[in-house]
Structure formats: C-alpha cells, structure tokens
Scaffold this motif. Structure first.
Motif, short mmCIF file in Angstrom:
data_model
loop_
_atom_site.label_atom_id
_atom_site.label_comp_id
_atom_site.label_asym_id
_atom_site.label_seq_id
_atom_site.Cartn_x
_atom_site.Cartn_y
_atom_site.Cartn_z
N ASP A 101 37.15 35.88 44.10
CA ASP A 101 37.21 35.73 42.64
C ASP A 101 35.78 35.62 42.07
O ASP A 101 34.86 35.17 42.76
CB ASP A 101 38.04 34.51 42.26
N PRO A 102 35.58 36.03 40.83
CA PRO A 102 34.24 36.13 40.28
C PRO A 102 33.42 34.83 40.38
O PRO A 102 32.23 34.89 40.74
CB PRO A 102 34.48 36.51 38.82
N ALA A 103 34.03 33.69 40.08
CA ALA A 103 33.27 32.43 40.12
C ALA A 103 32.78 32.16 41.54
O ALA A 103 31.63 31.72 41.74
CB ALA A 103 34.14 31.27 39.63
N VAL A 137 37.77 43.61 40.45
CA VAL A 137 37.30 42.35 39.86
C VAL A 137 36.12 41.79 40.66
O VAL A 137 35.10 41.38 40.11
CB VAL A 137 38.47 41.33 39.80
N THR A 138 36.28 41.81 41.99
CA THR A 138 35.20 41.31 42.86
C THR A 138 33.94 42.15 42.67
O THR A 138 32.84 41.62 42.49
CB THR A 138 35.65 41.37 44.33
N VAL A 170 33.90 51.41 40.64
CA VAL A 170 33.39 50.38 39.72
C VAL A 170 31.86 50.34 39.75
O VAL A 170 31.19 50.28 38.72
CB VAL A 170 33.95 48.98 40.10
N HIS A 171 31.31 50.39 40.95
CA HIS A 171 29.85 50.41 41.15
C HIS A 171 29.60 51.05 42.51
O HIS A 171 30.31 50.75 43.47
CB HIS A 171 29.27 48.99 41.12
N LEU A 336 44.43 46.44 39.47
CA LEU A 336 43.65 45.72 38.45
C LEU A 336 44.54 45.22 37.32
O LEU A 336 44.33 44.13 36.78
CB LEU A 336 42.56 46.66 37.91
N SER A 337 45.57 45.99 37.00
CA SER A 337 46.46 45.61 35.87
C SER A 337 47.17 44.28 36.12
O SER A 337 47.64 43.63 35.19
CB SER A 337 47.50 46.70 35.66
#
Length: 342
Positions: A101-103, A137-138, A170-171, A336-337
C-alpha cells in the motif's frame, strides 16, 4: 582476473556491472551473520574488481544488511556503485507479511534511505507482490518516489508476466529480479519473454542454485540449523539423492573445461543474453574471484544444450521454496477499479 564490464539494465538508462553481488547471506538466512569488518572488506574488494552492482533488502536481518552496506559505502564508495534494495516483506510474530500500500511503500523507502545513509536508491524493487493491492497503486507510489529523487529506477521481484505488464504501463520497470539457474528455469516460458518484449532487464538471483552448484549434496551436510536452505524442498534427503546427479554431471563437464562447477553454472546464466545480470552471493573473497572468472568462460550452443539436458525441468525434484513463501506464481493483484484508497 576477467574484466567484469557493464551491461545496460532495462531501457531507462541504468548501467550496472555485468555481474552483481547479492549481499543477503552476509547478514541473514544463511546461518549466523558474518563478521562486519570481513564483509565490508569483501564489498570493497568486489567494487575494486569491477563488481559494482550491490543487492540488498530491508528484510535481510531484518535491516542489518542495509546498515552493513551503508557502512561499506562510506569514503567515496557510494559514487562507484549501483545500489539496489527492496521493500514489501515485513516480519511480525515470526511470520512474513507482504505490504504494497502507498503509505507502506513510502515509509519503507524513507527507512531504507536512512539505514543505507544515502540520498537516493538506484534501483528499488518490490520484493514480493501484495495481492491485496492493485499493482498500479503500488507502482503509482514508486513513481512519485522517482519524481521526488528518492529512487532512480523501479524494479519488481517474483512477479508474474501479467503483473509486470500492468506495472510497466504505470511507470517503466527497469528490472525484474527472479530466480534463474540451471535448476530453476520455470521463468523462461512467460516471464523472460515478457521482460524482453517490454525492454526490462533481468536480474538472476541464486544463479548457483543457492550454492548447490558449488559443492552438490555436500553443501547440505555443512549447513547450520539456522540456515534456511536446510528446509528447502530440493535439499530434503528424498529429493537430494536424486538431484545430486545433476551436480555430478555439471562437475564432470567443468573438469573437462578446466573450470569449477559453479563457474560453469554461472557462465550458463551469463550466456542467456546481455540483458541478464546474475547476482551470486558470497561471503568469501576467493569465491567472489571465482565468480568473476565465470565471465571469461565461453560456451558453445552444443555445450549450452548439454548443460540444459542435465537439468531439464523434470530432472529436478522438489520446489524452489516451501509452501510458506510466495513467488511469481501467486502474484496476481486485484484490478485497479477495485481499489478504495484508505
């Protein structure tokens, strides 16, 4: 000694030594941590010899391997190396948990920068894929870390072909780290072709079969109780009895070629292409020198085929890992949805 040389890893501009150094065994998983001064001397010797691509992770120790590297990089060494570390595995109550998760991604990166005592990590991998978090997301958070100058390039480890494709959209992904050796070839079917199609470099860990191609079945006799290899399926007596014939055949061929079996097994990985960088780990300078020697071994197409015939997929008994460790086979993430940011 062979000239190590460099290769381009991925298509984003990262250049690394053609052979890297896996640092895990200095601090974790392969028995007791080794003496710090000896390991710093080994790292310095590697860098002076042209092996400048150093691989660690926050989970090695946990944390102690990154701290060790931070010390080894002092005194002008940092400028000479390509530094890779990983995030994503955390041990709680003796059990490994995977987080993407992003955090968590951000907190893990900040903590690694601090332990390594550097301003920027050259290559930052997701060590294992969190199957609860869409890969987009990651990678979205990793992309922010690139934009902020905290990391230069993004990598994935033990990711499936579809996960790699989704992440790369994404990247750009610079490298995928996977287990690839004469006796771990399941990545050749889908993952390696996907990386090549997308221009992603391949980093091969355990290219010597976790030391098996150095000493065969004898390896297991010398492992301490706290060495996790002792518990891997391939090294269990019922499988080892069968698997040792693979080593014996490789050893026989190495004798004819005038090299060691580990050099022959490593040369096989080097011959997979100039987009592949193996990162054999060691804690001994003489082994490091021997690994570098593998770069000057030339193999013909016939010799490659012969080596592969010794370790055909059905020739190896036992899985790479026990059932408690996830690999690319379990790395699909939800779409992602489905993601609702906390």
């Amino acid at each position: 000694m062979a000239n190590v040389g460099t290769i381009k890893l991925g298509s984003q501009g990262l250049e690394v030594s053609a052979q890297g150094l896996g640092c895990m065994g200095m601090s974790a998983f392969y028995g007791a941590p080794k003496p710090e001064p000896d390991m710093i001397a080994l790292i310095h010797h590697a860098v002076q010899s042209g092996v400048t691509f150093l691989d660690t992770s926050d989970v090695y120790g946990p944390h102690t391997n990154e701290i060790l590297l931070g010390k080894a990089l002092k005194g002008g060494v940092r400028e000479k190396v390509e530094l890779a570390t990983k995030f994503g595995i955390r041990y709680a109550d003796g059990k490994g948990e995977i987080h993407g998760d992003p955090a968590y991604v951000r907190a893990a990166c900040e903590a690694s920068l601090k332990r390594l005592d550097v301003d920027c990590i050259d290559l930052y991998y997701q060590h294992r894929i969190d199957t609860r978090v869409p890969i987009e997301v990651t990678v979205g958070e990793l992309k922010k870390l690139v934009e902020e100058g905290k990391i230069k390039y993004i990598g994935l480890s033990e990711a499936s072909a579809s996960t790699i494709r989704r992440a790369h959209a994404v990247h750009p992904i610079t490298a995928v780290q996977l287990e690839w050796s004469l006796w771990a070839r399941d990545v050749e079917e889908e993952i390696v072709p996907a990386c090549r199609e997308l221009g992603i470099g391949i980093v091969a860990y355990s290219p010597l079969g976790r030391g098996f191609f150095s000493s065969g079945a004898k390896l297991v006799e010398n492992l301490t109780q706290d060495d996790f290899r002792k518990y891997l399926p391939r090294f269990q007596p019922e499988n080892l009895e069968h698997n040792k014939t693979i080593f014996e055949r490789v050893n026989e061929m190495a004798t004819k070629k005038g090299c060691t079996p580990s050099q022959l097994a490593l040369a096989w990985v080097h011959h997979q292409g100039n987009d592949v960088c193996p990162i054999p780990g060691t804690t001994k300078i003489e082994n490091l020198n021997q690994n570098i020697g593998a770069l000057s071994i030339k193999l013909t197409a016939e010799e490659m085929a012969q080596l592969e015939s010794f370790a055909a997929a059905d020739a190896v008994k036992g899985d790479r890992y026990g059932s408690d460790i996830t690999t690319w086979k379990d790395s699909e993430t939800p779409p992602l949805s489905s993601w609702k940011a906390a």
